[in-house]
Motif scaffolding. Structure first.
Motif, short mmCIF file in Angstrom:
data_model
loop_
_atom_site.label_atom_id
_atom_site.label_comp_id
_atom_site.label_asym_id
_atom_site.label_seq_id
_atom_site.Cartn_x
_atom_site.Cartn_y
_atom_site.Cartn_z
N VAL A 351 -27.98 15.53 30.96
CA VAL A 351 -28.70 15.39 29.69
C VAL A 351 -29.08 16.75 29.13
O VAL A 351 -28.90 17.03 27.93
N ASP A 352 -29.59 17.62 29.96
CA ASP A 352 -29.99 18.96 29.51
C ASP A 352 -28.79 19.73 28.97
O ASP A 352 -28.89 20.44 27.95
N LYS A 353 -27.65 19.60 29.63
CA LYS A 353 -26.45 20.31 29.20
C LYS A 353 -25.97 19.80 27.84
O LYS A 353 -25.60 20.60 26.97
N ILE A 354 -25.98 18.49 27.67
CA ILE A 354 -25.52 17.91 26.40
C ILE A 354 -26.42 18.37 25.26
O ILE A 354 -25.94 18.77 24.19
N LEU A 355 -27.74 18.33 25.45
CA LEU A 355 -28.66 18.74 24.39
C LEU A 355 -28.56 20.23 24.11
O LEU A 355 -28.76 20.67 22.97
N ALA A 356 -28.24 21.02 25.13
CA ALA A 356 -28.04 22.45 24.91
C ALA A 356 -26.79 22.71 24.09
O ALA A 356 -26.74 23.64 23.26
#
Length: 378
Positions: A351-356
């Protein structure tokens, strides 16, 4: 400012305010003063009308239909179809509209809000629609241009849309992808519709109603280019052939601005998904509504095929170990992606990677990504 009051408001402002009211509240407001009564009787006031049949007493609004139906251009009918009287009231409204002299109706939307009764087939709505569409318009009447029936959960057949296309060749948009088990609209009916309604630019239907011949009819040079096509793929895919790459290429060449929404429902055979997802289709919205789970191959295929067109992805599915990597690949390759709705639990680093990778999507809040399960409801 001391001289300003409700009855001194300009008519267009009063009409705009009263348009938010129910039909019964509109009638009450129309009896408030002379100015409001004048607006209530104004044809413009009735151009857009919503009938909401949730309880039997809601049928009282039909008393105004005979008098003002001739002014209605956009009609929306909402009803809880579990009650027989609600169904009867909705059908009565359709029959009144079908017999109006000098009819102005151009847009119709019907939406069920409840659950169908047991063994309900909706024949009375099919007959009412036939009566409405069968009307041979005179020189004063307007033709139907927009018909949206995706919320009408009845099994209509080809005769409904043959009547629609025969008598309303100026039709511009049609949505018949409703929530029924069996689609009774064959491809030859859609082909006739494409031939007769040459201004049609927006179409939503089931994949089983399409063939190469239908795509060829939609690509004809003597009709308006198709702008939007929504296709829902269901259990019927197990028994029908695929659409060829050649037919899709011909259609997209003829319709360079075409935007396609592709939906795979829970009943669609999994092995058919990759066959249907052809790279020639300009998919802007892709929906996987498959509770049993999809393979990460389908998401990677979307990233490969639709990297230049895809804007929205919706996943109603179970999570698998590789799905996170596939989603990261998707958002990395699809630069036009503005919305990602994933309704299964992912790992928080994913999730963090996608939002980044998608800061604009994060800022707009056009995403659903979760790393913890929803709390159980007792």
């Amino acid at each position: 400012m001391d001289n300003v009051s409700w009855d001194t408001l300009p008519d267009h402002a009063i009409i705009a305010i009263m348009s938010y009211l129910s039909l019964e509240d509109r009638a009450r407001a129309g009896r408030t003063c002379t100015a409001w009564q004048r607006c209530y009787r104004c044809p413009q006031f009735w151009h857009t009308t919503t009938f909401n049949f949730q309880q039997p007493h809601d049928g009282r609004c039909l008393q105004w239909l005979d008098q003002y139906a001739k002014h209605m251009r956009t009609v929306r009918i909402l009803l809880n179809q579990r009650e027989a009287e609600n169904r009867a009231n909705a059908c009565k409204a359709l029959y009144v509209l079908s017999h109006v002299e000098g009819r102005q109706l151009m847009k119709l939307c019907i939406e069920f809000t409840g659950d169908n009764p047991l063994f309900y087939n909706g024949k009375e709505f099919v007959d009412a629609l036939k009566a409405l569409f069968d009307r041979q318009t005179d020189s004063v009447s307007r033709q139907m241009k927009h018909v949206h029936l995706s919320g009408l959960a009845v099994s209509y057949d080809n005769t409904v849309f043959d009547l629609l296309s025969e008598n309303n060749p100026q039709l511009q948009s049609l949505d018949i992808s409703n929530n029924v088990r069996i689609c009774k609209v064959p491809p030859d009916c859609v082909e006739r519709l494409a031939d007769r309604c040459r201004s049609l630019t927006h179409l939503a239907l089931f994949h089983c109603s399409l063939t190469d011949q239908v795509l060829e009819a939609l690509a004809r040079v003597d009709r308006a280019p198709l702008d939007y096509l929504s296709i829902a793929c269901r259990w019927e895919q197990a028994y029908i052939g695929e659409l060829s790459s050649e037919a899709w290429t011909h259609l997209t060449t003829r319709c360079p601005n075409l935007r396609v929404r592709l939906t795979f429902t829970d009943t669609c055979p999994l092995h058919k998904i990759a066959v249907i997802m052809k790279p020639e289709i300009p998919v802007v919205e892709l929906r996987f509504e498959i509770a049993s789970g999809i393979f990460n191959d389908e998401v990677n295929l979307a990233a490969s095929f639709y990297s230049k067109t895809l804007e929205k992805v919706v996943l109603h599915t179970q999570c698998c170990a590789e799905l996170g990597d596939s989603l990261i690949n998707l958002v990395t390759r699809c630069q036009r992606l503005t919305s990602l709705l994933v309704y299964c639990v992912l790992e928080k680093p994913v999730v963090d990677k996608i939002l980044a990778l998608c800061p604009d999507m994060k800022e707009r809040g056009t995403y659903v990504l979760k790393w913890e399960p929803d709390p159980e409801v007792n």
